[in-house]
Scaffold this motif. Structure first.
Motif, short mmCIF file in Angstrom:
data_model
loop_
_atom_site.label_atom_id
_atom_site.label_comp_id
_atom_site.label_asym_id
_atom_site.label_seq_id
_atom_site.Cartn_x
_atom_site.Cartn_y
_atom_site.Cartn_z
N GLU A 92 106.15 34.54 -47.26
CA GLU A 92 107.61 34.65 -47.13
C GLU A 92 108.10 35.81 -48.03
O GLU A 92 107.82 35.82 -49.24
CB GLU A 92 108.21 33.30 -47.56
CG GLU A 92 109.63 33.31 -48.06
CD GLU A 92 110.64 33.77 -47.02
OE1 GLU A 92 110.41 33.57 -45.81
OE2 GLU A 92 111.66 34.35 -47.43
N ASN B 74 109.05 21.65 -53.73
CA ASN B 74 110.28 21.90 -54.50
C ASN B 74 110.60 20.70 -55.39
O ASN B 74 110.62 19.57 -54.91
CB ASN B 74 111.46 22.16 -53.56
CG ASN B 74 111.30 23.46 -52.77
OD1 ASN B 74 110.21 23.81 -52.34
ND2 ASN B 74 112.38 24.19 -52.59
N SER C 151 102.64 26.58 -56.71
CA SER C 151 103.86 26.28 -55.95
C SER C 151 103.53 26.27 -54.46
O SER C 151 102.61 26.96 -54.02
CB SER C 151 104.91 27.35 -56.23
OG SER C 151 105.95 27.26 -55.29
N ARG D 219 113.21 21.47 -46.39
CA ARG D 219 112.47 21.45 -47.66
C ARG D 219 112.10 20.01 -48.01
O ARG D 219 112.79 19.06 -47.67
CB ARG D 219 113.33 22.02 -48.80
CG ARG D 219 113.67 23.51 -48.68
CD ARG D 219 112.48 24.41 -48.91
NE ARG D 219 112.85 25.82 -48.90
CZ ARG D 219 112.93 26.55 -47.79
NH1 ARG D 219 112.67 26.02 -46.59
NH2 ARG D 219 113.25 27.83 -47.85
N ASN E 140 109.92 35.50 -51.69
CA ASN E 140 109.22 35.13 -52.94
C ASN E 140 107.76 35.59 -52.97
O ASN E 140 106.96 35.03 -53.72
CB ASN E 140 109.33 33.62 -53.20
CG ASN E 140 108.82 32.79 -52.05
OD1 ASN E 140 107.85 33.17 -51.40
ND2 ASN E 140 109.46 31.68 -51.78
N GLU E 141 107.47 36.65 -52.21
CA GLU E 141 106.08 37.11 -52.17
C GLU E 141 105.51 37.47 -53.55
O GLU E 141 104.38 37.08 -53.87
CB GLU E 141 105.94 38.30 -51.20
CG GLU E 141 104.51 38.69 -50.97
CD GLU E 141 104.41 40.03 -50.26
OE1 GLU E 141 104.90 41.04 -50.82
OE2 GLU E 141 103.86 40.07 -49.14
N CYS F 272 104.96 27.79 -52.26
CA CYS F 272 105.22 29.10 -51.64
C CYS F 272 103.96 29.96 -51.54
O CYS F 272 104.00 31.07 -51.02
CB CYS F 272 106.31 29.86 -52.38
SG CYS F 272 105.82 30.33 -54.02
N ALA G 50 104.67 34.35 -55.36
CA ALA G 50 103.57 33.66 -54.67
C ALA G 50 102.23 34.34 -54.95
O ALA G 50 101.21 33.68 -55.16
CB ALA G 50 103.85 33.60 -53.17
N LYS H 114 108.82 24.02 -45.21
CA LYS H 114 107.73 23.97 -46.20
C LYS H 114 107.42 22.51 -46.47
O LYS H 114 107.92 21.93 -47.42
CB LYS H 114 108.20 24.61 -47.51
CG LYS H 114 107.97 26.09 -47.62
CD LYS H 114 108.06 26.57 -49.06
CE LYS H 114 109.46 26.57 -49.61
NZ LYS H 114 109.54 27.19 -50.95
N GLY I 115 115.28 31.99 -46.26
CA GLY I 115 113.90 31.85 -46.75
C GLY I 115 113.02 31.23 -45.69
O GLY I 115 113.33 31.27 -44.49
N THR I 116 111.95 30.58 -46.13
CA THR I 116 111.00 29.96 -45.20
C THR I 116 111.71 28.91 -44.34
O THR I 116 112.53 28.15 -44.85
CB THR I 116 109.89 29.24 -46.00
OG1 THR I 116 109.46 30.12 -47.03
CG2 THR I 116 108.72 28.87 -45.12
N GLN J 115 104.09 32.10 -44.55
CA GLN J 115 105.44 31.82 -44.05
C GLN J 115 105.40 30.99 -42.76
O GLN J 115 106.24 30.16 -42.52
CB GLN J 115 106.09 33.18 -43.78
CG GLN J 115 107.52 33.17 -43.39
CD GLN J 115 107.96 34.55 -42.94
OE1 GLN J 115 107.13 35.36 -42.48
NE2 GLN J 115 109.22 34.85 -43.09
#
Ligand code: NDP
Ligand code: F7E
Length: 318
Positions: free
Chosen positions: A126, A161, A103, A205, A129-130, A105, A133, A279, A275-276, A109
């Motif tokens: 980030e 995404n 992904s 995104r 969702n660490e 992610c 990730a 990305k 979130g981030t 970040q």
């Protein structure tokens, strides 16, 4: 050549199966209830019995920002377990070719945009969702390590995404696009004049239709006509998959409003996490290999909305 597609009922797995079926490939499939991939012994006996020629690992614990933030232990534990079991037991059963789905992610970040494959492990992740990730990074490193030590051909794709048919439309746990399709649609149905979007609407995104993702997966794996065959050590790591273009969440909300016919107000709830900040994938490596996405965002959302309308009462929502 029998290909085992793990996660064939999910959004990506089902798109890959559609494509493999179109191409007349023999596919092995097991649902979650038939084969729990967190169960090491069950995975071992399955791999030993079927010994597939190739494995596509599209099974994972998956969810949006809220699900990742609420169930971090599930996201790290289940994903590590699934990856260790499938990759190691595939190796033990003599599987030479495997595709792992990671992904975007995995990148830091604050990675420079667009994010190139080389940004991996150059900074902190980030926080929302660490755990997920970290599991995905471990998956890349598992594949790389088996390649280095045993000469296998285990490749990893890092999708941006994704969205499309068979997505999860849960109002809290899903990703932003299915959540907005459902929320705007239900607002039109209820004749509501306000839709709430999480966060500030400012994060950006990049969205890729799942049919493009399936095509890219077979391309990277070398399972489609324009086969990629250059097996350099460098390519036996991870490769980004995306469109190379992004939108803000506010722009996305206006697009979904237009497609669903919603005409009321759009408001933002900054108490929900953004979130981030951004990305965006650097997809030059894949582009240079000869692959590019075909489905533009508006057509892709229209297609997904149509699928949602046709499958409304059976959509996955968990
Ligand atoms: N969706 C996205 O935006 C993105 C997805 N990805 C990656 O792509 C891959 C596919 O994601 P996606 O298709 O969206 O996810 P889905 O949730 O749609 O599909 C995942 C599939 O995995 C199955 N699964 C989960 N746990 C287990 C288990 N323990 N044993 C057996 N099967 C299991 C699920 O079955 P069940 O539903 O029955 O549990 C489901 O069919 C994942 O690796 C994900 O991380 C990467 C970037 C973005
Ligand atoms: C694929 C990717 O998915 C997750 O990361 P994410 O990119 O943050 O994904 P998301 O789709 O959940 O949110 C994108 C943006 O959209 C905003 N947003 C607005 N309104 C809603 C809304 O209603 N639902 C959701 N989910 N988000 C909303 C939200 O606040 C955020 O700013 C990780 O699980 C990560 O692990 C991962 O790999």
């Amino acid at each position: 050549m029998a290909i085992y597609v793990a996660g064939h009922r999910g959004m990506v797995g089902s798109a890959i199966v559609r494509l493999l079926q179109e191409r007349g490939r023999e596919i092995i499939m097991r649902s979650h209830s038939e084969l729990d991939l967190t169960d090491q012994y069950a995975v071992k006996s399955f791999m030993q019995e079927y010994r597939p020629e190739a494995v596509i690992l599209a099974a994972a614990k998956v969810g949006g920002i809220q699900a990742n933030n609420s169930f971090p232990a599930d996201f790290i534990y289940e994903n590590l377990q699934i990856q260790c079991n499938v990759i190691h037991q595939a190796f033990k059963a003599g599987v030479r070719r495997l595709l792992f789905l990671g992904s975007s992610c995995i990148y830091p970040q604050k990675a420079a945009q667009p994010m190139s494959e080389n940004a991996l492990l150059t900074g902190t992740l980030e926080p929302t969702n660490e755990p997920y990730a970290i599991a995905k990074i471990a998956g890349i490193k598992l594949c790389e390590s088996y390649n280095r030590q045993f000469g296998t051909d285990y490749r990893s794709v890092m999708p941006t995404n994704l969205y499309g048919p068979n997505d999860n439309f849960h109002p809290e746990n899903s990703h932003v696009l299915p959540a907005l399709i459902r929320r705007f649609h239900e607002s039109v149905e209820r004749q509501s004049d306000e839709v709430v979007i999480w966060g500030t609407g400012k994060p950006r995104r990049e969205f890729l239709h799942v049919d493009d993702m399936a095509d890219a997966s077979l391309f990277v794996m070398g399972l489609e006509p324009r086969t990629y065959q250059a097996h350099t050590q460098q390519m036996l790591s991870h490769i980004n998959v995306g469109t190379g273009a992004d939108v803000s969440i506010a722009e996305l909300a206006h697009l979904v409003a237009k497609i669903t016919g919603y005409k009321g107000r759009i408001v933002y709830d900054p108490s929900r996490p953004d979130g981030t900040g951004r990305k965006l994938m650097d997809v030059s490596r894949l582009t240079n290999m000869g692959w590019a996405a075909k489905i533009d965002l508006e057509s892709g959302i229209r297609d997904t909305y149509q699928w949602f309308l046709e499958n409304r009462f059976e959509v996955r929502s968990k």
